[in-house]
Write a protein that holds these residues in place. Sequence first.
Motif, PDB file in Angstrom:
ATOM      1  N   GLU C  38       0.831  -1.209   0.000  1.00  0.00           N
ATOM      2  CA  GLU C  38       0.000   0.000   0.000  1.00  0.00           C
ATOM      3  C   GLU C  38       0.866   1.259   0.000  1.00  0.00           C
ATOM      4  O   GLU C  38       0.681   2.163  -0.808  1.00  0.00           O
ATOM      5  N   GLN C  39       1.853   1.286   0.936  1.00  0.00           N
ATOM      6  CA  GLN C  39       2.595   2.534   1.110  1.00  0.00           C
ATOM      7  C   GLN C  39       3.605   2.781  -0.004  1.00  0.00           C
ATOM      8  O   GLN C  39       4.002   3.909  -0.236  1.00  0.00           O
ATOM      9  N   ARG C  59     -10.976  -2.719  -2.385  1.00  0.00           N
ATOM     10  CA  ARG C  59     -10.760  -1.988  -1.133  1.00  0.00           C
ATOM     11  C   ARG C  59      -9.614  -2.653  -0.385  1.00  0.00           C
ATOM     12  O   ARG C  59      -9.746  -3.773   0.097  1.00  0.00           O
ATOM     13  N   VAL C  60      -8.503  -1.950  -0.301  1.00  0.00           N
ATOM     14  CA  VAL C  60      -7.321  -2.537   0.318  1.00  0.00           C
ATOM     15  C   VAL C  60      -7.224  -2.129   1.783  1.00  0.00           C
ATOM     16  O   VAL C  60      -7.226  -0.947   2.111  1.00  0.00           O
ATOM     17  N   VAL C  61      -7.184  -3.122   2.655  1.00  0.00           N
ATOM     18  CA  VAL C  61      -6.906  -2.857   4.059  1.00  0.00           C
ATOM     19  C   VAL C  61      -5.447  -3.224   4.279  1.00  0.00           C
ATOM     20  O   VAL C  61      -5.065  -4.388   4.171  1.00  0.00           O
ATOM     21  N   ALA C  62      -4.616  -2.208   4.547  1.00  0.00           N
ATOM     22  CA  ALA C  62      -3.182  -2.451   4.653  1.00  0.00           C
ATOM     23  C   ALA C  62      -2.810  -2.747   6.101  1.00  0.00           C
ATOM     24  O   ALA C  62      -3.015  -1.927   6.984  1.00  0.00           O
ATOM     25  N   GLN C  63      -2.289  -3.922   6.341  1.00  0.00           N
ATOM     26  CA  GLN C  63      -1.927  -4.350   7.685  1.00  0.00           C
ATOM     27  C   GLN C  63      -0.581  -5.050   7.619  1.00  0.00           C
ATOM     28  O   GLN C  63      -0.011  -5.205   6.543  1.00  0.00           O
ATOM     29  N   THR C  71      -7.084 -11.379   9.392  1.00  0.00           N
ATOM     30  CA  THR C  71      -8.282 -10.780   8.810  1.00  0.00           C
ATOM     31  C   THR C  71      -8.946 -11.757   7.842  1.00  0.00           C
ATOM     32  O   THR C  71     -10.166 -11.920   7.843  1.00  0.00           O
ATOM     33  N   GLU C  73      -8.541 -15.025   7.882  1.00  0.00           N
ATOM     34  CA  GLU C  73      -8.993 -16.171   8.690  1.00  0.00           C
ATOM     35  C   GLU C  73     -10.373 -15.910   9.290  1.00  0.00           C
ATOM     36  O   GLU C  73     -11.219 -16.807   9.348  1.00  0.00           O
ATOM     37  N   LYS C  74     -10.626 -14.656   9.717  1.00  0.00           N
ATOM     38  CA  LYS C  74     -11.909 -14.321  10.320  1.00  0.00           C
ATOM     39  C   LYS C  74     -12.983 -14.059   9.268  1.00  0.00           C
ATOM     40  O   LYS C  74     -14.138 -13.817   9.607  1.00  0.00           O
ATOM     41  N   GLY C  75     -12.577 -14.070   8.006  1.00  0.00           N
ATOM     42  CA  GLY C  75     -13.573 -13.865   6.944  1.00  0.00           C
ATOM     43  C   GLY C  75     -13.869 -12.410   6.665  1.00  0.00           C
ATOM     44  O   GLY C  75     -14.884 -12.096   6.049  1.00  0.00           O
ATOM     45  N   ASP C  76     -12.999 -11.500   7.107  1.00  0.00           N
ATOM     46  CA  ASP C  76     -13.260 -10.086   6.896  1.00  0.00           C
ATOM     47  C   ASP C  76     -12.656  -9.559   5.595  1.00  0.00           C
ATOM     48  O   ASP C  76     -12.708  -8.363   5.348  1.00  0.00           O
ATOM     49  N   HIS C 233     -16.192 -19.305   4.815  1.00  0.00           N
ATOM     50  CA  HIS C 233     -16.958 -18.060   4.903  1.00  0.00           C
ATOM     51  C   HIS C 233     -17.779 -17.901   3.635  1.00  0.00           C
ATOM     52  O   HIS C 233     -17.277 -17.488   2.594  1.00  0.00           O
ATOM     53  N   HIS C 235     -19.849 -15.819   2.578  1.00  0.00           N
ATOM     54  CA  HIS C 235     -20.087 -14.518   1.944  1.00  0.00           C
ATOM     55  C   HIS C 235     -18.920 -14.080   1.067  1.00  0.00           C
ATOM     56  O   HIS C 235     -18.993 -13.037   0.429  1.00  0.00           O
TER      57      HIS C 235
END
Lengths: 244, 235, 278
Positions: C38-39, C59-63, C71, C73-76, C233, C235
Amino acid sequence: MHAPASLLPLVLETVQYGINGQALIHGIDLEFHPGPPTLVLGPNGAGKSLLLRLCHGLISPTAGRVIWHGLAAQNPEALRFGQAMVFQKPVLLRRSVLANMLFPLKLRGLNAGIRFARAMEALERVGLTALAQRPARVLSGGEQQRLALARAWALGPQILFLDEPAAALDPNATRQVESIITDIAASGTKIVMTTHDLGQARRLAGDVIFLHHGRITERTPAGDFFAGPRSAAAQAFLNGDLVW
Amino acid sequence: MNTITDAFHLALNLIWQFDAELMRIIGLSLRVSLSAVVIGSIIGLPLGAFLALARFPGRHACIVVLNASMGLPPVVVGLVVYLILSRSGPLGTFGWLFTAAGMVVAQVVLITPIVAALSRQVVADLWSEYEEQLRSLGLTRLGAIATLLWDGRFSLSTAVLAGFGRAIAEVGAIIIVGGNIAGVTRTMTTAISLETSRGDLALAMALGIVLLTIAITINAAATTLGNAARRAQGA
Amino acid sequence: MQRRHFLGLMAGIALTFSSSLALAQDKFIVVASTTSTEQSGLFGHILPLFTKKTGIAVRVVAQGTGQALKTGEKGDADVVFVHDPVAEQKFVEAGFGVDRKPVMYNDFVIVGPKSDPAKVMGSRNVLDSYKKIAAAKAPFASRGDSSGTHAAELRIWKESGIDVKTAGEGWYRETGSGMGPTLNTASAMNAYAFTDRGTWLSFKNRGDLVIAVEGDVKLFNQYGVMLVNPAKHAHVKVTEGKAFIDWLTSKEGQDAIAAYKIGGEQLFFPNYKPGQNS
C-alpha cells in the motif's frame, strides 16, 4: 358548566417538619376553607415558606398529616391539578411567554384549541398579550411575576399558594401584582400567601396566620389582627421589634 | 527545509486547489463524525437526563462508570467494535467492518458517554432550578426529561460539541474498524496517520492544519449561533 | 426555532448522513494486504487498471502480514495478498485460503546513516553485515511487530548466529510499529534498519539514511495472493476475488506491476509462471 367538586377544606393535623432531626415546623393544626385570602405573616425564618410547601405537597411532613377533605380530592389527578403555586423568584421556561402558558395546560391533557384560548385569556387579564411571542426570560421582573401568576391562573386552581410574590419588585410592579391577586381571589380561587410587607397584607388579607419559630401563635380575621393582635409575638412584629 | 513552514504552504495549496481527493476525505470525515454525533446525541442526551433525574439502586455506580467511559481509549473501543463487526463476530452478517457505517458505530461508542455524562450534569443543575416549579405544575421527575433537555439546549450544545470534537479528532478506533481504505474509509485522521508512516511529514502536517481549521470553524460557527440564540432567549 | 422543527431537522440530518453512508455499494472486494504494498504506491498504480477492466472496485486494508492473514482467517476479506511464504503455506494448509499463487517479489535492503559506524556500506553480504552491526553495537531499529518484514529480519539474525533477544546494551531497539514509523525512528536516531525496498523508495523523511546493504539473495521477498476459503466463509465474493487473482497473474497484471517505478527504479518484479500454483 356546573361548579366542579371541591378539593377543600384542606386540613393540617399536628404537622411537623424537620431537617436532620432539627424541627422547623412544630405540631401545626390548620384548616383552609374557600373564602377571602389568608395571609401568612411572621419574621424571617419563622417557617412561612415551609408551611406553604407542606400544604402544596412539595415537601412531606416528618410527622402529622396534610389531608384534603373535599370530594374531588379522592382523585389524585384532580388533587394534583387543582392547586398551584407561584414562587418568590418566578421560574420560567426558556421559551416564549405563550409557550410558558401552554406548557402546564398541555400536561392537563387539554386540546390545542382550548389551551390557546385559555392561555391568551389569562395573558389578557394580566396585560401581557402584546408580549406573547417574546422569550419569557427577557421580560422585566414585574412582567415575569405577572406571567407566573397568569400561568397559575390559567390552570383554574381551587387554591393558589403565593410565596412572597412581590418581594423583589418595585412599587409599581407590586401594585400590578396585588391587583392580579385580588382578581384571582375574586374569581373564586382560595389564596394562601406569605409576605413580609405589612401594607400589602392589610390590602389583601381576609384573615391572618401568624407564624413564629415554626409555631402558629394566632389566626385572626385581618381587621382584628391589624387593630391589635392577640399574641405577644405578633404585637412585637407589628411594632417592628421582632426582627428574628 | 523546514517541515512546519512547508506544511503551511502545502495546506494552503491543498485548500486553494480544492484537491478532489482531499475534498472526498474531508467529506467522509464530516459525514462519519456528524452521523456519530447525531446518533450519540439521540442516545446520550436522554440517557444523561435519565441518570440525572431517575432514582434507582445502582444509579451512583452507573454514573461512576459513565464518567469513566468519557476516557475510553479509542484503540480499545476500535478493537472491541472490530471483533463484534467481524464476519466471525456477533454482528458479522451486516458486513459493516471496513465500511463507513462501522466507523460510525465505533465513534458512537466513543462519544455517547461524553454526551451523556456532560448532559447529566447540565440536566441535574437545571432540575435543581426547575424542580419546585415543575412539580408544582404537576410534572414527575421522569416526565421532566424532555422539558429539561429542551430548556437546557444551549448548555447541552456544549456537550454535543465535545462529542463532535472527540469524533473528528480520533484515529485509534476508526483506523482499526475502517481499515483506512483509500476512497472508502480514509478520513482526515487516518490519512494523517498514513502520511506520517510514509515519512511525508509535511503532507501529514498540512492535513493536520486542514483538520484543525475545519474543527475550529465548526466550533466557532456553533458557538456564535448558540450565543446569539441564547441571548435572544435571555437564558 | 420550535422544538418540533428542531427534532425534525435532527432526524433529517441523521437520515441524510446514514443514507449517504450506505451508498457506493457497487461491485467491490476487500483485499487484506501489507503496508509495504500500500505505502509503496503499487496499489494506487495497478488497481485502477483492474477496476477499469472489470468494474470491480478493490478496497485494500493495509496491515502487517500476520494481521492480514488473521483478517482473512476471520472472513473479513475476500482476498489476502501478503509476503511471508511460510505463513501463507500454513494459512492454506489450515483451510483458510485457497487458490494461492505467487505474484511478484521485491527485495529487502538495510538502510543506515551515511556516517556508517558499523562499516557495512556497499556490502552484498547480509549475514556479515549483521555481525558487524552487532559487534559495533550500532543502533538498529526493528519493527518488532510480527509482520512479514519483521519475520524476515529475525530469520537473518538467527542465521547470522546473533541472539537479539539477549543483545542488550540498548543498540537493538524494537519500535513495535509499521515500516514507516520504524524508518521515522531510525532516521531520528541514525540507526540501521531492515526495510523492503518499495517502502524505502517512497519514504520521504530519510534524514541521513541511505541504502547500506543490498543485493544478497537472502533479501529476496516473495509476495503471494490467495482467496479466502468460501467453504469457511460463505459470503466471500468468489467470482470477483478470483477475477482479481487471475488478473494479477495475467500478462496484463504482471506487466502493470513491472511498469510501476519510483524515480525510474522498478520496485516489484512479477514472477508468476503460468500454471504455477503453490
